[in-house]
Structure formats: C-alpha cells, structure tokens
Design a protein around this motif. Structure first.
Motif, PDB file in Angstrom:
ATOM      1  N   ALA A   6       0.840  -1.200   0.000  1.00 52.63           N
ATOM      2  CA  ALA A   6       0.000   0.000   0.000  1.00 52.63           C
ATOM      3  C   ALA A   6       0.871   1.246   0.000  1.00 52.63           C
ATOM      4  N   ILE A   7       0.502   2.209  -0.811  1.00 54.20           N
ATOM      5  CA  ILE A   7       1.186   3.491  -0.895  1.00 54.20           C
ATOM      6  C   ILE A   7       0.130   4.569  -0.698  1.00 54.20           C
ATOM      7  N   PRO A 112       7.809 -16.971  -3.341  1.00 52.78           N
ATOM      8  CA  PRO A 112       8.326 -16.349  -2.114  1.00 52.78           C
ATOM      9  C   PRO A 112       9.657 -15.619  -2.310  1.00 52.78           C
ATOM     10  N   GLN A 113      10.534 -16.169  -3.123  1.00 48.68           N
ATOM     11  CA  GLN A 113      11.836 -15.535  -3.328  1.00 48.68           C
ATOM     12  C   GLN A 113      11.740 -14.240  -4.138  1.00 48.68           C
ATOM     13  N   ASP A 114      10.620 -13.994  -4.815  1.00 52.89           N
ATOM     14  CA  ASP A 114      10.442 -12.787  -5.625  1.00 52.89           C
ATOM     15  C   ASP A 114       9.636 -11.701  -4.926  1.00 52.89           C
ATOM     16  N   SER A 115       8.906 -12.041  -3.867  1.00 49.36           N
ATOM     17  CA  SER A 115       7.927 -11.110  -3.297  1.00 49.36           C
ATOM     18  C   SER A 115       8.551  -9.822  -2.769  1.00 49.36           C
ATOM     19  N   GLN A 116       9.681  -9.896  -2.112  1.00 43.99           N
ATOM     20  CA  GLN A 116      10.298  -8.686  -1.562  1.00 43.99           C
ATOM     21  C   GLN A 116      10.758  -7.745  -2.673  1.00 43.99           C
ATOM     22  N   ALA A 117      11.362  -8.279  -3.718  1.00 43.38           N
ATOM     23  CA  ALA A 117      11.827  -7.442  -4.830  1.00 43.38           C
ATOM     24  C   ALA A 117      10.651  -6.820  -5.583  1.00 43.38           C
ATOM     25  N   VAL A 118       9.587  -7.595  -5.787  1.00 43.43           N
ATOM     26  CA  VAL A 118       8.414  -7.057  -6.472  1.00 43.43           C
ATOM     27  C   VAL A 118       7.763  -5.970  -5.616  1.00 43.43           C
ATOM     28  N   ALA A 119       7.645  -6.196  -4.317  1.00 43.40           N
ATOM     29  CA  ALA A 119       7.044  -5.193  -3.424  1.00 43.40           C
ATOM     30  C   ALA A 119       7.843  -3.891  -3.466  1.00 43.40           C
ATOM     31  N   ALA A 120       9.163  -3.984  -3.469  1.00 43.12           N
ATOM     32  CA  ALA A 120       9.997  -2.783  -3.534  1.00 43.12           C
ATOM     33  C   ALA A 120       9.829  -2.069  -4.869  1.00 43.12           C
TER      34      ALA A 120
END
Length: 141
Positions: A6-7, A112-120
C-alpha cells in the motif's frame, strides 16, 4: 505468496481533480517514469489499458470505476514482472484540509523468493507515478 503493498500520499490538489485524473484511465505514461506509452481500448469497466516499458508490455483490465466511493480497480493481465496475480485499487479520500489523499494498494502473488523485490519495485513505481500525477495536476491548476 500473496503480498499487499500500500502506498498513501496527501496531494497538493483537491480530491475532485485527483479523482478525475485517476478515473480517466490513461495518463500513466505522463506520470510514471518507467512507462513509455499508454493506450486505452474501450472506456470504463471492461476497458483495456496497454502500456509499454523498457522491460516489456503491461495490460490492465479495468474492473471497477466507482464515482461515489472514488475507487478504481484494475487487474493486470499481462506483466513483465514475476507475478502470477496482480490487482490494483486506487482510492481518493478527502483530507480535513481540503486536499486529496490517494491510497494505491497492490495485491500480487509471486514466488516467495520474488515477493520482496516485487514489493519494492511496486512501491517505488507507484510512488513515482503519484508524484508525477500531482505535478501534472498542479501545473494545470
């Protein structure tokens, strides 16, 4: 893995102007630095928004345009990013001081390994786009 990003930002413009810009469906190529072109087929619910960026193509299906709630929902059907599901909800609220508050929420599913990069990536891209929309609205005021 299902992730919510969310932004939220208070804009230096009225909620009426902000909602008119969002509900217009187009304009993303003017607001988002990463988007090179934006073309819309159709209008309102059921319209398709096609965008190009350096890394590929994006297509959104417009799912809801709710004027009474100032809510816009789209489903990303084509994306160059490592997601299997991506839905965006944009809402415009009135601030106590007469300015608009935009809340742009992305729900996406990825490995799971992609979620942090996509969120950023999503957080930065949406923040840049909101800033671009605000600049355009202020210039046209």
């Amino acid at each position: 893995m299902l992730t919510k990003q969310a932004i939220t930002k208070k804009l230096d413009t009225s909620s009426e102007k902000a909602w008119a810009a969002i509900r217009g469906i187009d304009g993303l190529d003017r607001w988002f630095p990463i988007i090179e072109t934006c073309r819309v087929e159709g209008s309102g619910v059921g319209a398709h928004r096609h965008m190009t960026l350096e890394g590929g193509q994006i297509t959104d299906l417009i799912e809801a345009v709710d004027d009474s709630r100032r809510r816009f929902i789209y489903l990303r059907t084509t994306s160059p990013f490592p997601v299997t599901h991506y839905r965006g909800t944009v809402e415009i609220f009135d601030s106590y001081d007469g300015r608009a508050v935009v809340a742009w929420t992305i729900d996406f599913e990825s490995q799971p390994q992609d979620s942090q990069a996509v969120a950023a990536l999503v957080k930065q891209a949406i923040s840049d786009g909101i800033d671009g929309m605000e600049r355009e609205l202020k210039a046209g005021a």
